[in-house]
Design an enzyme around this catalytic site. Structure first.
Site, PDB file in Angstrom:
ATOM      1  N   HIS A 407       0.808  -1.215   0.000  1.00  0.00           N
ATOM      2  CA  HIS A 407       0.000   0.000   0.000  1.00  0.00           C
ATOM      3  C   HIS A 407       0.847   1.273   0.000  1.00  0.00           C
ATOM      4  O   HIS A 407       0.349   2.365  -0.242  1.00  0.00           O
ATOM      5  CB  HIS A 407      -0.931   0.005   1.219  1.00  0.00           C
ATOM      6  N   ASP A 411      -2.103   2.155  -4.721  1.00  0.00           N
ATOM      7  CA  ASP A 411      -3.367   2.637  -4.169  1.00  0.00           C
ATOM      8  C   ASP A 411      -4.451   1.583  -4.367  1.00  0.00           C
ATOM      9  O   ASP A 411      -4.369   0.742  -5.280  1.00  0.00           O
ATOM     10  CB  ASP A 411      -3.793   3.940  -4.848  1.00  0.00           C
TER      11      ASP A 411
END
Length: 437
Positions: A407, A411
């Site tokens: 992450h 995204d």
């Protein structure tokens, strides 16, 4: 008393240290030149090192699980007055080291409890005479029984004779064949020998196994992945009914060409095509320079469960290969990995990893990234489930996909878009054919 200090040789490929996985000798034991002596694991491979000279083992200088720098003393051998020439620090052809090709892996899957070279040390051995400064061997590596029994002197044979059935019984009982006094013909260990040993020792409520070798390397890589990357997982289902039908039609032709056809070659193709649409999924983060490195090649790692643990052989340039070529690669790599015959060059360099959880895949999994990669795809079993098609509820062939991403870089919407591109290729396999044309 002439003592020869054998030092860990330079095994090559820039290796600076090795982890002692197993000792095949004990203090006080006579060894012959080239007799298997110790297994050492490096970042590149596991090697079995033979005795450089005949003699008696005076001292073991490293414990199982200990990491030893190249050039450090591994074992001291009493040569009995024979003149020996020290082996140079740099590895040469005279160093009896053999590689079994095992390397570290770092994707989720079926990690075995026993590893190569872990079949020794199920009993304590008597110390050699104190003047030799001998050290005791480590606790057992095969299934060891933890109890309050006193250490005792045991028979030891480096290469015991036994039938396959007897060897299996030894594994089941947690007994090392090398420590069993044989009573069978020609010095063969029998099942009765094992039962007699087992009956003479109390049962235990606990077992302990050293956390060493490949298992330990896998754990370290997993821990690094979890500590470095910010994992998030995206799960979605895919109806592979059309793909299943196409596989059934093509399977006979593939078999005639010497390849086993299954879902994985098409999944690899779908992943490579989706990676081209989302190139950020084919990157790594260079944390030293704080740069994203975009890979313009597509090397797909295939997590493979083996007796040595989980390995990740790599299908190189998967974007340039047909499903038939990928099927052949997967078959060759998986067989080589399970046999422990793959070189390290085929077990490294992946840019994205696929791990198939198979029939035991369950409903949901969160694959751990093969760090420093930023994405991994977990493939679950195909199951018949109700699905809606054209407003009607029908039985579909549904596969669940679990995708984990870093992450820090990926995204959520990018990870989801990538997943749905993979799904589109699998639900409409004719799209794969169009892209290949």
């Amino acid at each position: 008393m002439p003592l020869f200090e054998f030092k860990l040789p330079d095994i090559g490929e820039g290796v600076a240290e090795g982890e002692v996985v197993a000792w095949h000798v004990a203090p006080g034991v006579q060894v012959q030149e080239d007799q298997e002596m110790v297994e050492v694991m490096t970042d590149k491979a596991t090697v079995t090192i033979g005795a450089p000279h005949s003699g008696r083992i005076a001292q073991l200088c490293a414990k199982v699980g200990e990491r030893v720098p190249v050039g450090s003393v591994l074992v001291v051998i009493d040569t009995g007055g024979a003149q020996v020439t020290p082996i140079p620090h740099k590895r040469s052809g005279s160093v009896p080291a053999r590689s079994n090709g095992s390397v570290t892996a770092s994707a989720v899957g079926d990690i075995r409890e026993s590893l190569p070279g872990m079949g020794f040390l199920t009993r304590s051995f008597e110390r050699a005479p104190a003047e030799n400064n001998a050290v005791e061997l480590e606790p057992p590596v095969e299934a060891r029984r933890e109890s309050a029994r006193e250490p005792r002197v045991e028979h030891f044979a480096a290469k015991p004779l036994a039938t396959p059935a007897t060897r299996k019984l030894a594994r089941d009982l947690g007994i090392d064949l090398r420590t069993v006094q044989p009573t069978g013909p020609n010095g063969r260990v029998t099942k009765d020998d094992l039962r007699a040993r087992d009956a003479s020792e109390p049962s235990a409520l606990e077992e302990r196994k050293p956390f060493v070798g490949l298992r330990r390397r896998i754990a370290e890589r997993m821990q690094t992945s979890v500590q470095k990357a910010a994992h998030f997982t995206f799960v979605e289902e895919v109806d592979v009914g059309e793909l299943k039908a196409m596989i059934e039609r093509l399977k006979p032709q593939f078999e005639l060409l010497g390849a086993k056809l299954h879902y994985l070659p098409f999944i690899v193709k779908a992943v490579t095509l989706a990676l081209k649409k989302h190139p950020i999924l084919n990157t790594v983060l260079d944390e030293r320079s704080n740069e994203l490195v975009y890979k313009n090649y597509f090397h797909i790692g295939i997590a493979t469960a083996t007796e040595q643990g989980l390995m990740v052989p790599v299908v190189r340039d998967a974007d340039r290969k047909s499903p038939l070529q990928i099927a052949r690669d997967i078959q060759r790599l998986s067989e080589g990995a399970r046999a422990g015959k793959l070189p390290s060059s085929e077990l490294s360099g992946s840019t994205f990893t696929i791990t198939s959880l198979g029939k035991l895949g369950g409903l949901l999994a969160t694959p751990v990234l093969n760090y420093p990669e930023v994405g991994i795809l977990g493939v679950h079993a195909v199951k018949e489930r109700p699905v809606v098609k054209n407003g009607q509820i029908v039985i579909g062939n549904v596969m669940l996909l679990s995708l984990s991403f870093d992450h820090r870089i990926i995204d959520g919407h990018i990870g989801a878009a990538f997943a749905y591109d993979v799904i589109a290729y699998l639900e409409q396999p004719e799209l794969l054919l169009i892209e290949l044309s």
